[in-house]
Every structure is written in C-alpha cells, then in structure tokens.
Write a protein that holds these residues in place. Structure first.
Motif, PDB file in Angstrom:
ATOM      1  N   TYR A 114       0.834   7.976  12.375  1.00 47.79           N
ATOM      2  CA  TYR A 114       0.600   9.420  12.398  1.00 47.79           C
ATOM      3  C   TYR A 114       1.768  10.113  11.712  1.00 47.79           C
ATOM      4  O   TYR A 114       2.928   9.943  12.108  1.00 47.79           O
ATOM      5  N   VAL A 122       1.450  11.673   0.593  1.00 45.02           N
ATOM      6  CA  VAL A 122       0.911  12.536   1.640  1.00 45.02           C
ATOM      7  C   VAL A 122       1.239  13.989   1.305  1.00 45.02           C
ATOM      8  O   VAL A 122       2.389  14.418   1.380  1.00 45.02           O
ATOM      9  N   ILE A 128      -2.868   7.178   9.000  1.00 44.92           N
ATOM     10  CA  ILE A 128      -3.062   6.019   8.133  1.00 44.92           C
ATOM     11  C   ILE A 128      -3.282   4.810   9.022  1.00 44.92           C
ATOM     12  O   ILE A 128      -2.448   4.509   9.873  1.00 44.92           O
ATOM     13  N   LYS A 129      -4.396   4.106   8.855  1.00 46.21           N
ATOM     14  CA  LYS A 129      -4.629   2.921   9.665  1.00 46.21           C
ATOM     15  C   LYS A 129      -5.244   1.804   8.837  1.00 46.21           C
ATOM     16  O   LYS A 129      -6.418   1.868   8.534  1.00 46.21           O
ATOM     17  N   ASN A 130      -4.442   0.853   8.498  1.00 43.07           N
ATOM     18  CA  ASN A 130      -4.980  -0.337   7.828  1.00 43.07           C
ATOM     19  C   ASN A 130      -4.030  -1.533   7.863  1.00 43.07           C
ATOM     20  O   ASN A 130      -4.232  -2.486   7.133  1.00 43.07           O
ATOM     21  N   ILE A 190      -1.573  13.684   8.888  1.00 39.48           N
ATOM     22  CA  ILE A 190      -2.485  12.655   8.377  1.00 39.48           C
ATOM     23  C   ILE A 190      -2.349  11.409   9.243  1.00 39.48           C
ATOM     24  O   ILE A 190      -1.309  11.169   9.875  1.00 39.48           O
ATOM     25  N   ASN A 206      -4.697  -3.524  13.825  1.00 42.86           N
ATOM     26  CA  ASN A 206      -4.192  -2.512  12.898  1.00 42.86           C
ATOM     27  C   ASN A 206      -3.679  -1.305  13.673  1.00 42.86           C
ATOM     28  O   ASN A 206      -4.371  -0.772  14.538  1.00 42.86           O
ATOM     29  N   PRO A 260      -2.372   2.545  13.865  1.00 46.05           N
ATOM     30  CA  PRO A 260      -2.388   3.831  13.155  1.00 46.05           C
ATOM     31  C   PRO A 260      -0.995   4.434  13.040  1.00 46.05           C
ATOM     32  O   PRO A 260      -0.196   4.384  13.976  1.00 46.05           O
ATOM     33  N   SER A 317       0.859  -1.188   0.000  1.00 43.15           N
ATOM     34  CA  SER A 317       0.000   0.000   0.000  1.00 43.15           C
ATOM     35  C   SER A 317       0.888   1.228   0.000  1.00 43.15           C
ATOM     36  O   SER A 317       1.775   1.358   0.839  1.00 43.15           O
ATOM     37  N   THR A 318       0.671   2.124  -0.965  1.00 42.29           N
ATOM     38  CA  THR A 318       1.493   3.324  -1.088  1.00 42.29           C
ATOM     39  C   THR A 318       0.615   4.562  -0.971  1.00 42.29           C
ATOM     40  O   THR A 318      -0.454   4.628  -1.581  1.00 42.29           O
ATOM     41  N   PHE A 319       1.080   5.518  -0.177  1.00 41.78           N
ATOM     42  CA  PHE A 319       0.329   6.745   0.062  1.00 41.78           C
ATOM     43  C   PHE A 319       1.211   7.950  -0.256  1.00 41.78           C
ATOM     44  O   PHE A 319       2.318   8.064   0.258  1.00 41.78           O
ATOM     45  N   THR A 343       5.100   3.804   2.042  1.00 42.62           N
ATOM     46  CA  THR A 343       4.728   2.503   1.498  1.00 42.62           C
ATOM     47  C   THR A 343       4.783   1.462   2.605  1.00 42.62           C
ATOM     48  O   THR A 343       5.788   1.365   3.319  1.00 42.62           O
TER      49      THR A 343
END
Length: 322
Positions: free
Chosen positions: A72, A50, A57-59, A55, A68, A70, A46-48, A114
């Motif tokens: 920060y 930002v 991100i929690k998954n 932000i 899972n 989070p 998974s790539t973010f 990532t």
C-alpha cells in the motif's frame, strides 16, 4: 543400451532405446527446465511509476510465506508512507536515519517502486525512489525474517540492477547523474547485508555514457544551438524516436532530470549483457508559465554494438513515452 519391459494385454513387449536417444531426451529436458527458469527470472523485476496519491500493488511474495503480499502506497499531509500486509501482520516501511523520510508527493515527480529478487531467495527486495524538497532520494528494503529493514538510503537519483536474469551474482548500482555524467556506487547483497565492491566500470558500461548524453540533450533541448547526438542512436533507428524528440521541442518546456532506473534484459551467447532497459523521469516546466509543471517519463532500450571499446557502444534502439 537400455531395455524397457512392459506387459500389455498379457503379452510381453520389449522396447529398445538407443543410447543416443537417451542423450537427446536428457538434452531436451534440460532445455525445457532452463526455459522455465529463464521465464521465471524474466518476471523477477517489476517497476511501477506511481503518479496517484494512493495505490495498491499486489503480485509478489515479500516474506516467504508463499502468499502474494499487497503493498500500500499512501500519502498523509503530503508525505509518502509505504505499508506491506503479510497475512495477518502489517508493516510500515521505516526509513533509516540517514534519509529519514519516504519522500513527499508531487504530481510531477512520481514515486517509483521496483520489486526484484536480487538475493535469489525467491523473495523480492523493495526499491523506492521519491523526492524531498525536489531532491531525489532512494531506499532499499529487505525482509530479515522479522521485519523489513532499510539497507540502502541516500540522495542518488538512479537505481540499477545488473546480472538480474543470468547466472552471475546480481549487482545493485546506486548511481547519480550530475554535471553531464553518471557515477556508480556498486553493491551486492550477502546474507541480508549490503556489501560495497570496487569496480572501475568503463564509461560505456551498459550505456551510462549514452544515457548521460541523452539526459544532457533533453535538458538543453530548449537551446536552439543544441544538436541531436546521433552517435548515441543505433543505425537506422533514430526515425523511430524522432516523434518524441519533436514533441519535446514543440511543447516549449524546460526539462530537468528527476530520477531513473535500469536493468539488463538480454545477453549474448557468451552471457554478456547485450540489451538494457532504462526508465527516465523529467520535470517539464513551461517556458510560458513556470507555474505549470508536469512529468515526462521515458522508456529507453539500449543494444550493444559489435565494438565495445568505443564510446556509446550501447546505442538507443527505442525511445518512447512510458
């Protein structure tokens, strides 16, 4: 021959199952299990990108407790800080002394995070790409049972994951685009340690020559003599990308490559990589006002052609804004 006996309504019934039917059942069950494993592995990267200052991100489970955790991403005085909350404990990711910073916030240069399980222990490793003084930096953090440890930090501008979804050992590639070419440094993760391995990959491996040509073209698109490198596009697919190319020209900017990432996404019947997804970030500087700077982020899909011995054997099938 297998015989299954059962009693229904006090009557004995005998069901005969032929041996070939047993094989069919086993085969179908195996396919189902492989499908579940494949679907699970497809979610392992998974790539973010930002763009905002803060932000969450929690998954993903990052420490193995089944929950899972989070992530920060925060800024303080223009500097990035990354924190992972695992149940009752909080961990600030500490960069190594080699590159002792998590980078600085720039609205035209997003932090890229990532999450990928390259060790295949059901825990995701954390890859971070940012910049400091307009120079790309990258880090890789792993969970070592007590804390998150920075095992890779440098000033390269591309992170890649190879064999991320097939049955081979996942490989980590820290690469650098410079002077119109991309150079690879290759690693595998063994027992929480990053090991360098020597491999003389060809220039067309997973499309690095294609991407280098694309980056070079975008960076020189403001020069009127720059020609579109048609060889890097899959037959009959350039029209799908022409809208993006036209916008880059019309916007009248100078484009400078910032950083990128890639991972393989599909394989052929022999297990060889057949498709790769790249993400590329460019800094766009207005030719009318060089104080106006923004980010252009591209998503590029490459597909292998039949002859992998030629240059640009991985060709662009899709090029769009991310």
């Amino acid at each position: 021959m297998l015989i299954i006996c059962g009693v229904i309504n006090l009557k004995l019934k005998v069901v005969f199952i032929k041996r070939k039917h047993i094989y069919y059942i086993i085969f179908l069950l195996s396919l189902f299990i492989l499908f579940i494993v494949f679907i699970s592995s497809k979610k392992s990267v998974s790539t973010f990108n930002v763009f905002s200052k803060d932000i969450i991100i929690k998954n993903h489970d990052l420490n193995g407790d089944g929950i899972n955790d989070p992530v920060y991403i925060k800024t303080n005085k223009g500097k990035y800080f990354v924190q992972v909350n695992c149940n009752k404990n909080s961990y600030i990711l500490e960069p190594s002394k080699l590159v002792n910073t998590m980078g600085s916030y720039k609205n035209y240069w997003p932090l890229t995070l990532t999450l990928a399980d390259v060790s295949r222990d059901k825990l995701c490793e954390i890859f971070i790409q940012t910049s400091q003084n307009d120079t790309a930096i990258q880090h890789m953090f792993i969970w070592d049972n007590h804390n998150f440890k920075d095992v890779l930090s440098n000033y390269n501008n591309i992170i890649g994951l190879v064999n991320s979804h097939n049955n081979e050992t996942p490989k980590i590639i820290s690469a650098n685009y410079f002077n119109s070419r991309i150079d690879f440094s290759n690693y595998i993760l063994v027992r929480n340690k990053l090991k360098n391995y020597n491999c003389d990959y060809p220039e067309n491996f997973i499309g690095k020559d294609t991407i280098a040509e694309l980056i070079n073209y975008v960076q020189n698109i403001h020069v009127q003599t720059t020609k579109i490198p048609s060889d890097i596009f899959y037959p009959n697919t350039f029209d799908n990308s022409s809208a993006l190319i036209n916008k880059l020209t019309v916007d009248n900017n100078k484009y400078v490559f910032e950083d990128g990432s890639f991972s393989d996404t599909e394989y052929d019947k022999d297990g060889e990589i057949s498709q790769v997804k790249w993400k590329l970030n460019f800094k766009a500087i207005s030719n009318l006002d060089n104080q106006k700077i923004k980010n252009y982020s591209f998503q590029v899909f490459l597909k292998s052609s039949e002859d992998n011995s030629k240059p640009y054997s991985f060709k662009i099938t899709s090029l769009c804004f991310n």
